[in-house]
Write a protein that holds these residues in place. Structure first.
Motif, PDB file in Angstrom:
ATOM      1  N   ILE A  55       0.840  -1.204   0.000  1.00 38.02           N
ATOM      2  CA  ILE A  55       0.000   0.000   0.000  1.00 38.02           C
ATOM      3  C   ILE A  55       0.875   1.254   0.000  1.00 38.02           C
ATOM      4  O   ILE A  55       0.574   2.231  -0.692  1.00 38.02           O
ATOM      5  N   ARG A  56       1.958   1.234   0.766  1.00 39.03           N
ATOM      6  CA  ARG A  56       2.847   2.397   0.789  1.00 39.03           C
ATOM      7  C   ARG A  56       3.459   2.643  -0.593  1.00 39.03           C
ATOM      8  O   ARG A  56       3.637   3.788  -1.001  1.00 39.03           O
ATOM      9  N   LYS A  57       3.764   1.544  -1.296  1.00 38.64           N
ATOM     10  CA  LYS A  57       4.333   1.659  -2.643  1.00 38.64           C
ATOM     11  C   LYS A  57       3.311   2.355  -3.561  1.00 38.64           C
ATOM     12  O   LYS A  57       3.652   3.268  -4.305  1.00 38.64           O
ATOM     13  N   THR A  58       2.067   1.902  -3.469  1.00 40.94           N
ATOM     14  CA  THR A  58       1.016   2.502  -4.291  1.00 40.94           C
ATOM     15  C   THR A  58       0.841   3.973  -3.950  1.00 40.94           C
ATOM     16  O   THR A  58       0.713   4.828  -4.830  1.00 40.94           O
ATOM     17  N   ALA A  59       0.839   4.280  -2.667  1.00 40.14           N
ATOM     18  CA  ALA A  59       0.662   5.663  -2.223  1.00 40.14           C
ATOM     19  C   ALA A  59       1.791   6.539  -2.772  1.00 40.14           C
ATOM     20  O   ALA A  59       1.572   7.700  -3.136  1.00 40.14           O
ATOM     21  N   GLU A  60       2.975   5.951  -2.863  1.00 42.90           N
ATOM     22  CA  GLU A  60       4.121   6.682  -3.412  1.00 42.90           C
ATOM     23  C   GLU A  60       3.888   7.005  -4.888  1.00 42.90           C
ATOM     24  O   GLU A  60       4.089   8.140  -5.327  1.00 42.90           O
ATOM     25  N   ILE A  61       3.424   5.991  -5.633  1.00 44.34           N
ATOM     26  CA  ILE A  61       3.160   6.187  -7.062  1.00 44.34           C
ATOM     27  C   ILE A  61       2.084   7.250  -7.241  1.00 44.34           C
ATOM     28  O   ILE A  61       2.172   8.123  -8.089  1.00 44.34           O
ATOM     29  N   LEU A  62       1.052   7.148  -6.401  1.00 42.36           N
ATOM     30  CA  LEU A  62      -0.089   8.075  -6.484  1.00 42.36           C
ATOM     31  C   LEU A  62       0.289   9.441  -5.908  1.00 42.36           C
ATOM     32  O   LEU A  62      -0.509  10.365  -5.950  1.00 42.36           O
ATOM     33  N   GLU A  63       1.485   9.550  -5.362  1.00 39.88           N
ATOM     34  CA  GLU A  63       1.910  10.758  -4.646  1.00 39.88           C
ATOM     35  C   GLU A  63       0.823  11.174  -3.672  1.00 39.88           C
ATOM     36  O   GLU A  63       0.375  12.316  -3.632  1.00 39.88           O
ATOM     37  N   ALA A  64       0.380  10.178  -2.906  1.00 38.29           N
ATOM     38  CA  ALA A  64      -0.803  10.345  -2.071  1.00 38.29           C
ATOM     39  C   ALA A  64      -0.481  10.805  -0.658  1.00 38.29           C
ATOM     40  O   ALA A  64      -1.362  11.006   0.150  1.00 38.29           O
ATOM     41  N   GLY A  65       0.789  10.981  -0.357  1.00 35.67           N
ATOM     42  CA  GLY A  65       1.172  11.330   1.010  1.00 35.67           C
ATOM     43  C   GLY A  65       1.191  10.092   1.883  1.00 35.67           C
ATOM     44  O   GLY A  65       0.861   8.992   1.437  1.00 35.67           O
TER      45      GLY A  65
ATOM     46  N   SER B  74      -4.981   8.038   2.965  1.00 32.63           N
ATOM     47  CA  SER B  74      -3.663   8.672   3.000  1.00 32.63           C
ATOM     48  C   SER B  74      -3.875  10.177   3.099  1.00 32.63           C
ATOM     49  O   SER B  74      -5.005  10.662   3.099  1.00 32.63           O
ATOM     50  N   GLN B  75      -2.765  10.906   3.212  1.00 31.31           N
ATOM     51  CA  GLN B  75      -2.894  12.345   3.439  1.00 31.31           C
ATOM     52  C   GLN B  75      -3.660  13.055   2.323  1.00 31.31           C
ATOM     53  O   GLN B  75      -4.405  13.986   2.584  1.00 31.31           O
ATOM     54  N   LYS B  76      -3.492  12.604   1.062  1.00 37.73           N
ATOM     55  CA  LYS B  76      -4.140  13.304  -0.048  1.00 37.73           C
ATOM     56  C   LYS B  76      -5.378  12.612  -0.599  1.00 37.73           C
ATOM     57  O   LYS B  76      -6.256  13.268  -1.154  1.00 37.73           O
ATOM     58  N   PHE B  77      -5.416  11.275  -0.506  1.00 36.14           N
ATOM     59  CA  PHE B  77      -6.501  10.533  -1.135  1.00 36.14           C
ATOM     60  C   PHE B  77      -7.123   9.506  -0.203  1.00 36.14           C
ATOM     61  O   PHE B  77      -6.455   9.002   0.699  1.00 36.14           O
ATOM     62  N   HIS B  78      -8.376   9.214  -0.454  1.00 37.07           N
ATOM     63  CA  HIS B  78      -9.024   8.068   0.166  1.00 37.07           C
ATOM     64  C   HIS B  78      -9.414   7.106  -0.946  1.00 37.07           C
ATOM     65  O   HIS B  78      -9.968   7.523  -1.958  1.00 37.07           O
TER      66      HIS B  78
END
Lengths: 120, 120
Positions: A55-65, B74-78
């Protein structure tokens, strides 16, 4: 200290099966599980870490914080996972009919206390 | 048909960024994304599939029954992911201040319709 916090979370959450404070490297700092037949809960905890890494990897790709919370609902169990530190998370497993909202609340309430203790 | 359902979910969910109907093998049947800078959303969708595979594996170990819903904050997205068929899921991404509850509701509402259409 950590054992006590983790055990209290499981006891306070109605329907709590177990909880673990773990690093993203899959190494547990503290855990408490009610006796439960049919699953190697230690192995399950390591799997949690794998999920969080994915999930952290995906969040990184999504630049999701930073990832704050992950909830997983399956037919038998509800799992709430909360990041408490850049390197650590808490995963709480509840019976499907347990109090999911209370579980989320308890992790949110205890997160700052756990973070503070980790930084000591 | 699928494109329309997926697009409607994104449009109806306040703060919807995009959604995808995808197989656990990572191949999308339908998707709709609002123009979004800074992320390859196609790649993100494939990552969703990897997450779900990891979660299904854990659920198997836990003998937890089928995975019904996964939420990631995450900080930016759900992100709300709902299983709609043994082989397929829908993932909806919202801005962090979007209506998360409405998003969950929409996936729950549309799941039976999507499942029915997949079985035709």
């Amino acid at each position: 200290m950590f054992n006590e916090i983790i055990r209290n979370i499981v006891d306070e959450a109605a329907g709590g099966v177990g909880a673990v404070l773990m690093g993203y490297d899959g190494i547990a700092i503290a855990q408490f599980f009610h006796p439960y037949e049919g699953a190697d809960l230690q192995m399950v905890a390591v799997e949690y870490a794998n999920i969080l890494k994915e999930i952290r990897k995906t969040a990184e790709i999504l630049e999701a914080g930073a990832v704050e919370e992950v909830c997983i609902k399956s037919q038998k169990f509800h799992v709430v996972i909360r990041s408490v530190h850049p390197d650590y998370f808490v995963a709480l497993t509840l019976q499907w009919d347990g109090n999911f909202g209370k579980g989320r609340y308890l992790l949110m309430r205890e997160a700052p206390r756990i973070r503070k203790a980790l930084e000591l």
